[in-house]
Every structure is written in structure tokens, then in C-alpha cells.
Design a protein around this motif. Structure first.
Motif, PDB file in Angstrom:
ATOM      1  N   PHE A  93       8.994   2.083 -10.163  1.00  0.00           N
ATOM      2  CA  PHE A  93       7.888   1.712 -11.045  1.00  0.00           C
ATOM      3  C   PHE A  93       8.190   2.118 -12.470  1.00  0.00           C
ATOM      4  CE2 PHE A  93       3.803   2.180 -13.097  1.00  0.00           C
ATOM      5  CZ  PHE A  93       3.157   1.026 -12.703  1.00  0.00           C
ATOM      6  N   ALA A  94       8.173   1.142 -13.374  1.00  0.00           N
ATOM      7  CA  ALA A  94       8.351   1.433 -14.798  1.00  0.00           C
ATOM      8  C   ALA A  94       6.979   1.764 -15.361  1.00  0.00           C
ATOM      9  CB  ALA A  94       8.963   0.229 -15.514  1.00  0.00           C
ATOM     10  N   SER A  95       6.669   3.048 -15.522  1.00  0.00           N
ATOM     11  CA  SER A  95       5.298   3.467 -15.781  1.00  0.00           C
ATOM     12  C   SER A  95       4.780   3.066 -17.150  1.00  0.00           C
ATOM     13  CB  SER A  95       5.181   4.988 -15.614  1.00  0.00           C
ATOM     14  OG  SER A  95       6.087   5.648 -16.481  1.00  0.00           O
ATOM     15  N   SER A  96       5.609   3.085 -18.184  1.00  0.00           N
ATOM     16  CA  SER A  96       5.134   2.796 -19.531  1.00  0.00           C
ATOM     17  C   SER A  96       4.856   1.309 -19.717  1.00  0.00           C
ATOM     18  CB  SER A  96       6.175   3.247 -20.559  1.00  0.00           C
ATOM     19  OG  SER A  96       5.764   2.901 -21.868  1.00  0.00           O
ATOM     20  N   LEU A 149       0.826  -1.204   0.000  1.00  0.00           N
ATOM     21  CA  LEU A 149       0.000   0.000   0.000  1.00  0.00           C
ATOM     22  C   LEU A 149       0.860   1.253   0.000  1.00  0.00           C
ATOM     23  CD1 LEU A 149      -2.845  -0.944   2.525  1.00  0.00           C
ATOM     24  CD2 LEU A 149      -2.957  -0.879   0.037  1.00  0.00           C
ATOM     25  N   THR A 150       1.988   1.214   0.710  1.00  0.00           N
ATOM     26  CA  THR A 150       2.884   2.359   0.758  1.00  0.00           C
ATOM     27  C   THR A 150       3.466   2.649  -0.613  1.00  0.00           C
ATOM     28  OG1 THR A 150       3.471   1.892   3.053  1.00  0.00           O
ATOM     29  CG2 THR A 150       4.977   3.302   1.800  1.00  0.00           C
ATOM     30  N   VAL A 151       3.951   1.588  -1.281  1.00  0.00           N
ATOM     31  CA  VAL A 151       4.526   1.762  -2.614  1.00  0.00           C
ATOM     32  C   VAL A 151       3.488   2.278  -3.593  1.00  0.00           C
ATOM     33  CG1 VAL A 151       5.563   0.566  -4.583  1.00  0.00           C
ATOM     34  CG2 VAL A 151       6.306   0.008  -2.263  1.00  0.00           C
ATOM     35  N   LEU A 152       2.277   1.682  -3.519  1.00  0.00           N
ATOM     36  CA  LEU A 152       1.219   2.127  -4.413  1.00  0.00           C
ATOM     37  C   LEU A 152       0.821   3.559  -4.113  1.00  0.00           C
ATOM     38  CD1 LEU A 152      -1.028  -1.059  -4.518  1.00  0.00           C
ATOM     39  CD2 LEU A 152       0.434  -0.190  -6.332  1.00  0.00           C
ATOM     40  N   GLY A 153       0.800   3.901  -2.837  1.00  0.00           N
ATOM     41  CA  GLY A 153       0.438   5.256  -2.459  1.00  0.00           C
ATOM     42  C   GLY A 153       1.445   6.269  -2.961  1.00  0.00           C
ATOM     43  N   GLN A 154       2.743   5.894  -3.003  1.00  0.00           N
ATOM     44  CA  GLN A 154       3.766   6.789  -3.507  1.00  0.00           C
ATOM     45  C   GLN A 154       3.763   6.833  -5.028  1.00  0.00           C
ATOM     46  OE1 GLN A 154       7.193   4.980  -1.767  1.00  0.00           O
ATOM     47  NE2 GLN A 154       7.102   6.196   0.101  1.00  0.00           N
ATOM     48  N   THR A 155       3.250   5.785  -5.637  1.00  0.00           N
ATOM     49  CA  THR A 155       3.331   5.680  -7.090  1.00  0.00           C
ATOM     50  C   THR A 155       2.114   6.247  -7.789  1.00  0.00           C
ATOM     51  OG1 THR A 155       4.587   3.639  -6.795  1.00  0.00           O
ATOM     52  CG2 THR A 155       3.750   4.081  -8.995  1.00  0.00           C
ATOM     53  N   TYR A 156       0.916   6.091  -7.213  1.00  0.00           N
ATOM     54  CA  TYR A 156      -0.316   6.500  -7.876  1.00  0.00           C
ATOM     55  C   TYR A 156      -0.971   7.645  -7.132  1.00  0.00           C
ATOM     56  CZ  TYR A 156       0.392   1.743  -9.451  1.00  0.00           C
ATOM     57  OH  TYR A 156       0.950   0.591  -9.925  1.00  0.00           O
ATOM     58  N   ARG A 157      -1.465   8.590  -7.887  1.00  0.00           N
ATOM     59  CA  ARG A 157      -2.308   9.641  -7.326  1.00  0.00           C
ATOM     60  C   ARG A 157      -3.757   9.290  -7.609  1.00  0.00           C
ATOM     61  NH1 ARG A 157       0.863  14.955  -9.650  1.00  0.00           N
ATOM     62  NH2 ARG A 157       2.633  14.893  -8.222  1.00  0.00           N
ATOM     63  N   ASN A 217      -3.838  -8.139 -14.614  1.00  0.00           N
ATOM     64  CA  ASN A 217      -4.093  -9.281 -13.729  1.00  0.00           C
ATOM     65  C   ASN A 217      -3.214  -9.301 -12.482  1.00  0.00           C
ATOM     66  OD1 ASN A 217      -5.937 -10.215 -15.653  1.00  0.00           O
ATOM     67  ND2 ASN A 217      -4.417 -11.529 -16.649  1.00  0.00           N
ATOM     68  N   ALA A 218      -2.278  -8.357 -12.364  1.00  0.00           N
ATOM     69  CA  ALA A 218      -1.275  -8.371 -11.291  1.00  0.00           C
ATOM     70  C   ALA A 218      -0.461  -9.659 -11.347  1.00  0.00           C
ATOM     71  CB  ALA A 218      -1.910  -8.187  -9.916  1.00  0.00           C
ATOM     72  N   GLU A 219       0.270  -9.818 -12.440  1.00  0.00           N
ATOM     73  CA  GLU A 219       1.111 -10.999 -12.634  1.00  0.00           C
ATOM     74  C   GLU A 219       2.564 -10.622 -12.883  1.00  0.00           C
ATOM     75  OE1 GLU A 219      -0.806 -13.150 -15.779  1.00  0.00           O
ATOM     76  OE2 GLU A 219      -2.583 -13.626 -14.572  1.00  0.00           O
ATOM     77  N   GLU A 220       2.923  -9.387 -12.473  1.00  0.00           N
ATOM     78  CA  GLU A 220       4.314  -8.975 -12.518  1.00  0.00           C
ATOM     79  C   GLU A 220       4.570  -7.972 -11.401  1.00  0.00           C
ATOM     80  OE1 GLU A 220       5.182  -7.154 -16.312  1.00  0.00           O
ATOM     81  OE2 GLU A 220       4.862  -5.160 -15.489  1.00  0.00           O
ATOM     82  N   SER A 221       5.833  -7.740 -11.105  1.00  0.00           N
ATOM     83  CA  SER A 221       6.209  -6.836 -10.012  1.00  0.00           C
ATOM     84  C   SER A 221       6.010  -5.380 -10.423  1.00  0.00           C
ATOM     85  CB  SER A 221       7.667  -7.063  -9.623  1.00  0.00           C
ATOM     86  OG  SER A 221       8.525  -6.813 -10.731  1.00  0.00           O
ATOM     87  N   LEU A 222       6.082  -4.480  -9.445  1.00  0.00           N
ATOM     88  CA  LEU A 222       5.881  -3.063  -9.697  1.00  0.00           C
ATOM     89  C   LEU A 222       6.841  -2.513 -10.731  1.00  0.00           C
ATOM     90  CD1 LEU A 222       5.226  -1.696  -6.098  1.00  0.00           C
ATOM     91  CD2 LEU A 222       3.646  -1.586  -8.027  1.00  0.00           C
ATOM     92  N   ASP A 223       8.100  -2.951 -10.667  1.00  0.00           N
ATOM     93  CA  ASP A 223       9.096  -2.423 -11.606  1.00  0.00           C
ATOM     94  C   ASP A 223       9.163  -3.226 -12.897  1.00  0.00           C
ATOM     95  OD1 ASP A 223      10.284  -4.750 -10.746  1.00  0.00           O
ATOM     96  OD2 ASP A 223      11.973  -3.776  -9.760  1.00  0.00           O
TER      97      ASP A 223
END
Length: 279
Positions: free
Chosen positions: A35-38, A16-24, A50-56
Motif C-alpha cells: 500500500f502506497a500510503s501517501s 478484507l485481509t489486505v485492508l485488515g493488515q493495512t488499516y487500524r 471512489n475506489a477507482e485504483e488499486s491498493l498500491d
């Protein structure tokens, strides 16, 4: 038991912390280097949805991994899989879609090998010496131990003007007693008429793909290039969405959802007719 619960709780809080820092909340991205955004490839679009890979994006998740199909991870990913710069999808519709996809009772996923999605490919051909645009619809089909893309339909303007079947009183016809004449009046259809399609059954529809392949085999039609690609998805129950590639500065780039429609009964068939150019 208490120690195991503490580890899970800390892991969940970390996500949740990582997601909170990554997404507005607006769906834009704050890139803190993790986070590799593209979404560079369509395969990655599937994995992120599907959430089948890591954030980066460096690790693939499998069913035995603790973050595989993780709901907070999926929510973060799906939020940035929308075109948040030019799309007209409302926040309310987007939230409704995400809420259904992430349902704890009936979560839904997209599957590369499952029916319910097609590719729309804009191409250019030379037809009898003139540059023309052709829209190809492709789908996946099983082939031996794997799969292959196959052309399912084509929309090609030069063919549309060839067939102009009349209707009503303007339509010519063969008399119901033509058989008594040994059908000798077929001369009307094949020699006298410029619209032989008028003598076909009411449901007749020209097979443009067969014509397209025939002209290619006659060397009248020659491929030049691909100009655009998009994908149409019907795999989420009650929804249709379109995926396009966006190449632009910033974080909101790559393969993104550009259009989202909630389907009522009968809407899917109408959308498919539009995609396949079946007026």
C-alpha cells in the motif's frame, strides 16, 4: 455457479485481509509493502475516495473491473484520506460521514468535472511596490473539448479599505427631487464627498476581481508566488469538507481531509460566504 460464487467469496476475503493488515481502527496505516500510503496527487484523492485504483496505486480501475467502487476498498481508502494527526474531526462525525458515503442504497462519489468544489489559492503580489497577500478562488469550467481553471473571486486587503460605505443617519444621499435640478447636485457625490459609494444602491458590492485585473493591466500589481493551496468540497449531500496537503514523516501524508462539517439548512450558503470572504 457454485465455482463462480467461490471465486467471488475468496476475492472478497482477500480484500478484507489486505485492508485488515493495512488499516487500524484508529485510521493509522500498517504498511506491509502493498500500500502506497501517501496520497501524492489530488487526482489520486478522487480515485481513492471512489475506489477507482488499486491498493498500491499502480492500477486504475474502470466500471468493467470487479473492484471498481468496491465498498470494503472504499472504506479502507476513505479512512486514511483524513488527517488523523492534527485534525479536530471527531471519530463519531467521521464514521457518520463514511456511513452515508458508503450507503448501499445511495452511495455518493466525488467527481473532478462536476460542480461543487473550488480551489483556494494563497498568493503573493507586489502592489505599488509593497508585498501583499491575495486569496484567489478558482473553479473549473468547460472549455471546448475539455476543462480549464478560472479565477472566480479574489480577496485583497488593500482594496477593502478603499470602500467604506456608511449606513443609517451618517449616510449622505441625493434628494428624491434631484431630477428637478437636472441632477446638478451630483457634485456632492463626485466632488465634495470622499465616499462616493454612499450614493450607490443598498445592495452595492465592489467587484474586487475587476479592480484586481485593472491594477494588473496598469502594472501596479505584479505576481510573485503561490504560498498555499486548499480545496473546498460540497459534492457529498449534506456535508462540507476541506482538503489540504500535508508534507510530514509517516504514513498519514499527502492530500487529506482536514475539516469536516455536517450541514444544516442554510449552512452551505454561510460557508460559501466565508470562503469567498463575503462578510
Amino acid at each position: 455457479m457454485r465455482k463462480g460464487f467461490l471465486i467471488i467469496a475468496l476475492l472478497y476475503a482477500s480484500i478484507l485481509t489486505v485492508l485488515g493488515q493495512t488499516y487500524r481502527g484508529s485510521g493509522t496505516v500498517q504498511d506491509d509493502g502493498r500500500f502506497a500510503s501517501s496520497t501524492k496527487q489530488l487526482t489520486q484523492f478522487f480515485r481513492r475516495f471512489n475506489a477507482e485504483e488499486s491498493l498500491d496505486g499502480t492500477k486504475r480501475y474502470y466500471p468493467e473491473d470487479s473492484l471498481y467502487h468496491n465498498i470494503p476498498l472504499r472504506k479502507g481508502f476513505i479512512n486514511i484520506l483524513f488527517d488523523n494527526q492534527t485534525s479536530s474531526v471527531s471519530p463519531e462525525l467521521k464514521d457518520q460521514f463514511i456511513s452515508q458515503v458508503l450507503s448501499e442504497v445511495y452511495p455518493q462519489y466525488i467527481n473532478f468535472h462536476r460542480e461543487g468544489w473550488v480551489a483556494e489559492v494563497q498568493t503573493e503580489f507586489t502592489f505599488k511596490g509593497k508585498r501583499e497577500t491575495a486569496t484567489l478562488i478558482l473553479k473549473l469550467q468547460p472549455e471546448r473539448l475539455g476543462y480549464e481553471w478560472v479565477i472566480d473571486a479574489v480577496s485583497f486587503d488593500p482594496f477593502k479599505s478603499i470602500f467604506n460605505k456608511p449606513e443609517g443617519e451618517s449616510k449622505d444621499f441625493l434628494h428624491p427631487l434631484s431630477h428637478e435640478l437636472g441632477f446638478m447636485n451630483l457634485r456632492r457625490a463626485f466632488q465634495d464627498s470622499k465616499l462616493p459609494e454612499a450614493f450607490t444602491e443598498s445592495s452595492f458590492s465592489p467587484d474586487y476581481l475587476t479592480l484586481f485585473l485593472y491594477e494588473m493591466k496598469q502594472n501596479n500589481l505584479k505576481f510573485q508566488t503561490v504560498t498555499d493551496v486548499k480545496f473546498h468540497f460540497f459534492q457529498i449531500e449534506g456535508w462540507y469538507f476541506e482538503v489540504n496537503q500535508f508534507n510530514r514523516p509517516g504514513y498519514n501524508t499527502g492530500w487529506l481531509i482536514s475539516n469536516l462539517v455536517k450541514l444544516s439548512p442554510g449552512d452551505k450558503e454561510a460557508v460559501l460566504k466565508y470562503i469567498y470572504d463575503q462578510k
